[in-house]
Scaffold this active site. Structure first.
Site, short mmCIF file in Angstrom:
data_model
loop_
_atom_site.label_atom_id
_atom_site.label_comp_id
_atom_site.label_asym_id
_atom_site.label_seq_id
_atom_site.Cartn_x
_atom_site.Cartn_y
_atom_site.Cartn_z
N GLN A 194 82.04 49.45 25.92
CA GLN A 194 81.35 49.20 27.34
C GLN A 194 81.70 47.70 27.80
OE1 GLN A 194 76.99 49.45 27.81
NE2 GLN A 194 77.00 49.00 30.15
N GLU A 248 68.62 45.33 24.91
CA GLU A 248 67.47 44.21 25.46
C GLU A 248 66.76 43.95 24.34
OE1 GLU A 248 66.37 45.77 29.82
OE2 GLU A 248 67.51 47.33 28.71
N HIS A 281 66.30 45.82 34.10
CA HIS A 281 67.30 46.35 33.33
C HIS A 281 68.67 45.51 33.53
CE1 HIS A 281 70.00 48.49 30.46
NE2 HIS A 281 70.66 48.89 31.68
N ARG A 298 77.89 49.99 23.16
CA ARG A 298 78.03 48.47 24.12
C ARG A 298 79.37 47.77 23.85
NH1 ARG A 298 74.22 49.71 27.47
NH2 ARG A 298 72.05 50.19 26.61
N ASP A 308 70.73 58.33 27.60
CA ASP A 308 72.13 57.87 27.95
C ASP A 308 72.69 57.04 26.97
OD1 ASP A 308 74.54 57.36 29.71
OD2 ASP A 308 73.54 55.78 30.59
N THR A 331 74.70 62.65 26.15
CA THR A 331 73.70 62.43 26.85
C THR A 331 72.59 63.54 26.48
OG1 THR A 331 74.61 61.39 28.86
CG2 THR A 331 72.33 61.95 29.30
N GLU A 380 69.56 54.44 25.77
CA GLU A 380 69.03 53.97 27.10
C GLU A 380 68.14 55.01 27.46
OE1 GLU A 380 72.06 53.65 29.80
OE2 GLU A 380 72.43 51.64 29.25
N LYS A 401 80.08 55.83 27.61
CA LYS A 401 78.80 56.62 27.94
C LYS A 401 78.95 58.12 28.04
CE LYS A 401 76.40 52.97 30.11
NZ LYS A 401 74.92 52.86 29.49
N GLU A 424 65.60 56.73 29.94
CA GLU A 424 65.79 57.20 31.05
C GLU A 424 64.99 58.33 31.53
OE1 GLU A 424 69.60 57.05 33.01
OE2 GLU A 424 70.50 55.71 31.50
N ASP A 438 74.46 59.06 36.95
CA ASP A 438 73.49 58.20 36.25
C ASP A 438 73.47 56.75 37.17
OD1 ASP A 438 71.74 57.45 34.56
OD2 ASP A 438 73.14 56.35 33.23
MN MN Z 1 72.35 54.85 31.62
#
Ligand code: MN
Length: 429
Positions: free
Chosen positions: A244, A378, A138, A241, A237, A261, A203, A257, A205, A131
């Site tokens: 993370q 975000e 971002h 948080r 993904d 996915t 996420e 993560k 993607e 990834d």
């Molecule tokens: Mn990602």
């Protein structure tokens, strides 16, 4: 471009000709499906609201033809390994079978089934998943929250940043996603605790599916990189948080993560996407130019893609009250700082070998505006600006029962509109 891109060509499958349809004749995406609980599944093509059972067709009618022979396999990997000439020949053969006036129409019609009657499976065996982090918007947003003094690290504009993900936990769209537990330490706490993730996020993607790989020790130069990508899908993904923030230094994402996915089931070929190629992201004045191994004329001119990407969202209450999913964001893939070509060239620049069916994630697709932010982190600015929902509910992060739906499409004057279908996932406790 060639006759498979002609926007005037219609299909005898009438649903494929409807305006707004994701799967017109110009798309012809590849997937693997099975009739519900019926068999092990095989390769199919989406056309309108139908699936063309290519596996059965190839077995019964076309196994002697080189372009269809590999489509009798249970997954796409052998076809992916065969390379662009075989992919292109198959696409053209499919066009001839499905376009208006095709002489085999009545025979082919026996190999169609409604999408609603089938279950989609993983289209290929994915050996490895990488990834990237290719949106500078971002990266800057996340950096501003996690490291306010130092949002964008100095390597960002030189190196396509990525991490090795986990292939074993990639799931097909529609698979429920179980809330992970993990270690997290709020900044106000002295010590970490272990428990259910409290800041679960998505996420948005785009995933690239590797076609032919490269031998260990033999880098793929940027000028050849595009030939090694078969096609694209949508990818979520999922990210924890809170986990993370605590675990990511110094070696990058790990358990935040790799619990899931999701990918969309239909792989749209690069050949189908050819009309929507566009110039690579224009670096602002003062940014460094890419090093020579990441700079190439063709890639700069045509290496990016003009794809619209939308995130829709619904809660359990919204579904109970029959409130339609709410669109949370609307962005474009052309805003990425690095192209997939640059990512492939960089990934293999040390001799690392890619294999047919590998998944390469773009990283969260966020644009320059608030509307184009591809994660809740975000959109809510790490929970500081909750999202208000039509039911009176609000969200900072994902709660159990929430469903996230990605949709993507390409449209351009003088060309057909083609889409990716959906990538869905619901959170379960
Ligand atoms: Mn990602």
């Amino acid at each position: 471009m060639n006759e498979t891109h002609d926007p005037q060509t219609k299909s005898w499958v009438t649903s494929a000709n409807q305006p707004g349809c994701d799967f017109p004749l110009q798309n012809l995406p590849f997937g693997v499906f099975r009739r519900k609980n019926h068999d092990d599944g095989g390769i199919g093509i989406a056309i309108g609201d139908q699936v063309f059972d290519v596996r059965a067709w190839a077995r019964d009618q076309g196994k002697s033809s080189a372009e269809f022979a590999l489509l009798t396999e249970p997954r796409l990997n052998p076809f992916l390994a065969a390379g662009p000439q075989v992919w292109s020949a198959a696409r053209k053969a499919l066009l001839l079978l499905l376009r208006e006036g095709a002489p085999q129409r009545e025979l082919v019609a026996r190999y169609l089934d409604s999408v609603s009657n089938v279950e989609m499976l993983m289209p290929m065996t994915i050996s490895d998943y990488t990834d990237f982090y290719a949106s500078v918007f971002h990266a800057t947003n996340v950096g501003s929250m996690f490291r306010p003094d130092n949002p964008l690290l100095p390597n960002y504009k030189w190196v396509p940043i990525g991490y090795h993900g986990r292939a074993s936990s990639i799931v097909i769209s529609g698979t429920p996603v179980k809330r992970p537990s993990g270690q997290r330490k709020p900044t106000t706490a002295e010590t970490p605790t272990f428990g259910p993730c409290a800041q679960l996020d998505y996420e948005l993607e785009v995933g690239a599916i590797v076609g032919q790989g490269n031998a260990l020790g033999e880098p793929i130069p940027l000028k050849n990189a595009a030939q090694h990508i078969f096609g694209l899908c949508l990818s979520n993904d999922w990210s924890a948080r809170d986990v993370q923030a605590w675990e990511y230094q110094p070696l990058g994402p790990f358990l935040a993560k790799n619990f899931a996915t999701s990918i969309s089931p239909w792989i749209v070929s690069m050949e189908a996407l050819e009309p929507y190629r566009t110039a690579a992201f224009k670096r602002p004045e003062g940014d460094p130019q890419p090093l020579p191994y990441l700079a190439e004329e063709q890639d700069q001119q045509h290496g990016a893609l003009d794809l619209w990407l939308d995130v829709y969202f619904s809660t359990r209450k919204m579904r109970e009250e029959k409130v339609a999913p709410l669109r949370l964001s609307h962005g474009n893939f052309r805003d990425m700082y690095w192209t997939f070509g640059q990512m492939v060239a960089h990934h293999t620049s040390n001799g690392c070998n890619l294999q047919p069916g590998d998944l390469i994630g773009s990283g969260t697709v966020s644009g320059n505006t608030k509307k184009a932010r591809g994660s809740l982190l975000e959109l809510t600015w790490r929970g500081a600006e909750p999202i208000s929902l039509p039911t009176g509910e609000s969200r900072k992060f994902l709660e159990d029962g929430d469903e996230v739906i990605f949709r993507g499409y390409a449209e351009r004057e003088g060309h057909a509109r083609i889409g990716f279908g959906e990538c869905r996932g619901m959170i379960v406790g």
